[in-house]
Design a protein around this motif. Structure first.
Motif, mmCIF file in Angstrom:
data_model
loop_
_atom_site.group_PDB
_atom_site.id
_atom_site.type_symbol
_atom_site.label_atom_id
_atom_site.label_comp_id
_atom_site.label_asym_id
_atom_site.label_seq_id
_atom_site.Cartn_x
_atom_site.Cartn_y
_atom_site.Cartn_z
ATOM 1 N N ALA A 1 -79.406 14.886 -15.841
ATOM 2 C CA ALA A 1 -79.084 13.742 -16.529
ATOM 3 C C ALA A 1 -79.978 12.578 -16.284
ATOM 4 C CB ALA A 1 -77.662 13.427 -16.467
ATOM 5 N N ARG A 2 -79.855 12.405 -14.480
ATOM 6 C CA ARG A 2 -80.934 10.929 -14.380
ATOM 7 C C ARG A 2 -82.257 11.276 -14.575
ATOM 8 N NH1 ARG A 2 -77.526 10.058 -8.681
ATOM 9 N NH2 ARG A 2 -75.800 8.620 -9.787
ATOM 10 N N VAL A 3 -82.937 12.525 -14.205
ATOM 11 C CA VAL A 3 -84.288 12.892 -14.581
ATOM 12 C C VAL A 3 -84.630 12.675 -16.220
ATOM 13 C CG1 VAL A 3 -86.026 14.589 -14.642
ATOM 14 C CG2 VAL A 3 -84.511 14.349 -12.658
ATOM 15 N N LEU A 4 -83.633 12.960 -16.926
ATOM 16 C CA LEU A 4 -83.756 13.246 -18.375
ATOM 17 C C LEU A 4 -83.422 11.804 -18.964
ATOM 18 C CD1 LEU A 4 -82.243 16.745 -18.949
ATOM 19 C CD2 LEU A 4 -84.676 16.100 -19.318
ATOM 20 N N GLY A 5 -82.969 10.975 -18.120
ATOM 21 C CA GLY A 5 -82.615 9.541 -18.737
ATOM 22 C C GLY A 5 -81.446 9.579 -19.769
ATOM 23 N N PHE A 6 -80.536 10.465 -19.379
ATOM 24 C CA PHE A 6 -79.387 10.577 -20.165
ATOM 25 C C PHE A 6 -78.179 9.626 -19.357
ATOM 26 C CE2 PHE A 6 -80.091 15.268 -21.585
ATOM 27 C CZ PHE A 6 -81.055 14.950 -22.583
ATOM 28 N N ASP A 7 -78.369 8.529 -19.613
ATOM 29 C CA ASP A 7 -77.673 7.323 -18.824
ATOM 30 C C ASP A 7 -76.319 7.256 -19.131
ATOM 31 O OD1 ASP A 7 -80.001 6.630 -17.693
ATOM 32 O OD2 ASP A 7 -80.222 4.891 -19.022
ATOM 33 N N GLN A 8 -75.736 7.477 -20.467
ATOM 34 C CA GLN A 8 -74.445 7.616 -20.502
ATOM 35 C C GLN A 8 -73.771 8.892 -20.000
ATOM 36 O OE1 GLN A 8 -74.907 6.734 -25.146
ATOM 37 N NE2 GLN A 8 -73.118 5.889 -24.605
ATOM 38 N N SER A 9 -74.172 9.903 -20.189
ATOM 39 C CA SER A 9 -73.975 11.158 -19.468
ATOM 40 C C SER A 9 -73.725 11.078 -18.110
ATOM 41 C CB SER A 9 -74.860 12.525 -20.029
ATOM 42 O OG SER A 9 -74.938 12.578 -21.368
ATOM 43 N N ALA A 10 -74.723 10.430 -17.497
ATOM 44 C CA ALA A 10 -74.856 10.271 -15.915
ATOM 45 C C ALA A 10 -73.692 9.655 -15.349
ATOM 46 C CB ALA A 10 -76.037 9.612 -15.670
ATOM 47 N N GLU A 11 -73.120 8.355 -16.431
ATOM 48 C CA GLU A 11 -72.132 7.792 -15.944
ATOM 49 C C GLU A 11 -70.875 8.560 -16.000
ATOM 50 O OE1 GLU A 11 -71.968 4.287 -18.401
ATOM 51 O OE2 GLU A 11 -73.937 3.515 -17.667
ATOM 52 N N LEU A 12 -70.746 9.199 -16.937
ATOM 53 C CA LEU A 12 -69.454 9.840 -17.130
ATOM 54 C C LEU A 12 -69.639 11.341 -15.828
ATOM 55 C CD1 LEU A 12 -69.434 10.720 -20.997
ATOM 56 C CD2 LEU A 12 -67.678 9.194 -19.774
ATOM 57 N N LEU A 13 -70.497 11.774 -15.689
ATOM 58 C CA LEU A 13 -70.770 12.807 -14.686
ATOM 59 C C LEU A 13 -70.398 12.349 -13.299
ATOM 60 C CD1 LEU A 13 -73.642 14.674 -16.078
ATOM 61 C CD2 LEU A 13 -71.434 15.803 -15.909
ATOM 62 N N THR A 14 -70.888 10.949 -12.837
ATOM 63 C CA THR A 14 -70.528 10.299 -11.838
ATOM 64 C C THR A 14 -68.974 10.201 -11.518
ATOM 65 O OG1 THR A 14 -72.719 9.172 -12.016
ATOM 66 C CG2 THR A 14 -70.939 8.393 -10.415
ATOM 67 N N LEU A 15 -68.362 9.869 -12.686
ATOM 68 C CA LEU A 15 -66.968 9.543 -12.407
ATOM 69 C C LEU A 15 -66.149 10.914 -12.172
ATOM 70 C CD1 LEU A 15 -66.206 7.467 -15.662
ATOM 71 C CD2 LEU A 15 -66.210 6.711 -13.294
ATOM 72 N N THR A 16 -66.561 12.107 -12.827
ATOM 73 C CA THR A 16 -65.951 13.488 -12.387
ATOM 74 C C THR A 16 -66.553 13.799 -10.961
ATOM 75 O OG1 THR A 16 -66.000 13.752 -14.759
ATOM 76 C CG2 THR A 16 -65.870 15.658 -13.286
ATOM 77 N N LEU A 17 -67.970 13.649 -10.703
ATOM 78 C CA LEU A 17 -68.198 14.059 -9.398
ATOM 79 C C LEU A 17 -67.434 13.231 -8.222
ATOM 80 C CD1 LEU A 17 -69.969 15.633 -7.555
ATOM 81 C CD2 LEU A 17 -71.773 13.714 -7.744
ATOM 82 N N GLU A 18 -67.153 12.139 -8.375
ATOM 83 C CA GLU A 18 -66.272 11.120 -7.350
ATOM 84 C C GLU A 18 -64.995 11.624 -7.355
ATOM 85 O OE1 GLU A 18 -67.599 9.411 -5.052
ATOM 86 O OE2 GLU A 18 -69.416 10.000 -6.073
ATOM 87 N N GLU A 19 -64.368 11.999 -8.498
ATOM 88 C CA GLU A 19 -63.058 12.700 -8.521
ATOM 89 C C GLU A 19 -62.803 13.982 -7.709
ATOM 90 O OE1 GLU A 19 -61.234 10.700 -12.564
ATOM 91 O OE2 GLU A 19 -62.124 12.893 -12.535
ATOM 92 N N GLU A 20 -64.050 14.930 -7.959
ATOM 93 C CA GLU A 20 -64.054 16.173 -7.218
ATOM 94 C C GLU A 20 -63.978 16.038 -5.607
ATOM 95 O OE1 GLU A 20 -62.931 18.594 -8.919
ATOM 96 O OE2 GLU A 20 -63.759 18.486 -10.953
ATOM 97 N N LYS A 21 -64.940 15.273 -5.351
ATOM 98 C CA LYS A 21 -65.025 14.804 -4.046
ATOM 99 C C LYS A 21 -63.687 14.180 -3.186
ATOM 100 C CE LYS A 21 -69.998 13.993 -3.748
ATOM 101 N NZ LYS A 21 -70.923 12.962 -3.740
ATOM 102 N N ALA A 22 -63.164 13.443 -3.955
ATOM 103 C CA ALA A 22 -61.908 12.892 -3.546
ATOM 104 C C ALA A 22 -60.595 13.851 -3.554
ATOM 105 C CB ALA A 22 -61.282 11.820 -4.471
#
Length: 213
Positions: free
Chosen positions: A141-162
């Protein structure tokens, strides 16, 4: 003709139109795969809740089931942002891990903490698949410039790590020691595993080691 270095730079910098199209297709494929994974997991967690022995493990699975429903909604938001229909792509890895979790249930005694320890092992295997999947999607998402998608994916990734961290702490705090005592009646040995506060950033929790390994 551009040098190999220039081609690599263009590829990862999003300046190669052909590569950009290919990466977009890859992103969508992986997005559909993760959507399939989350749909399967939300159902699997319901079965793990029913199979769990202790309230602590049951509550952890219920909490993550609710998180997973939220994560599914985020994925559907990403589909809408990209103007594509939400769809699923079969992921054999999660199918195998869910089958593995059911094997643990069938192979352990009902009402035992040994079953809880086994369920945590199975759950963390799935968490690690999710962490790897969301991490890869976030990079794309970051490479492709999908900024909104990246923000949503970051939230989920942090939840999975937690969630992975909490399962580790849960295993080390009481489940494994009590499961061990089930195997050796009369044992009063104290756990040698360090007591870990999941909310203390100064303590190092081994995310990859379900049982502290």
């Amino acid at each position: 003709m551009a040098s190999l270095t220039d081609q690599i730079t263009a590829f990862f910098g999003g300046n190669d139109s052909a590569a950009d199209e290919g990466l977009r297709d890859l992103f969508i494929t992986e997005l559909k795969s993760v959507y399939y994974v989350e749909k399967k997991i939300v159902d699997s967690l319901g079965k793990q809740v029913s199979a769990a022995t202790s309230d602590e493990v049951r509550d952890a699975f219920l909490h993550h089931q609710e998180e997973t429903r939220t994560q599914i909604t985020r994925l559907e938001d990403i589909f809408r942002i990209l103007s594509i229909a939400a769809g699923q792509h079969t992921n054999k890895a999660v199918d195998g891990l869910i089958d593995d979790a059911q094997f643990f249930v069938d192979d352990t005694e009902n009402g035992s903490l040994t079953r809880d320890a086994a369920l945590i092992i199975a759950a963390q295997k799935i968490e690690h698949l999710e962490i790897a999947s969301y991490g890869s999607l976030l990079t794309l998402a970051r490479v492709l410039g999908f900024d909104q998608s990246a923000e949503l994916l970051t939230l989920t990734l942090e939840e999975e790590k937690a969630a992975d961290k909490k399962l580790t702490v849960l295993a080390e705090s009481f489940v494994n020691q009590q499961a061990k005592e089930e195997e050796t009646p009369g044992s009063h040995h104290q756990s040698r595993a360090p007591q870990i506060d999941p909310d203390d950033p100064n303590q190092n929790v081994t995310l990859g080691g379900t049982l502290g390994i």
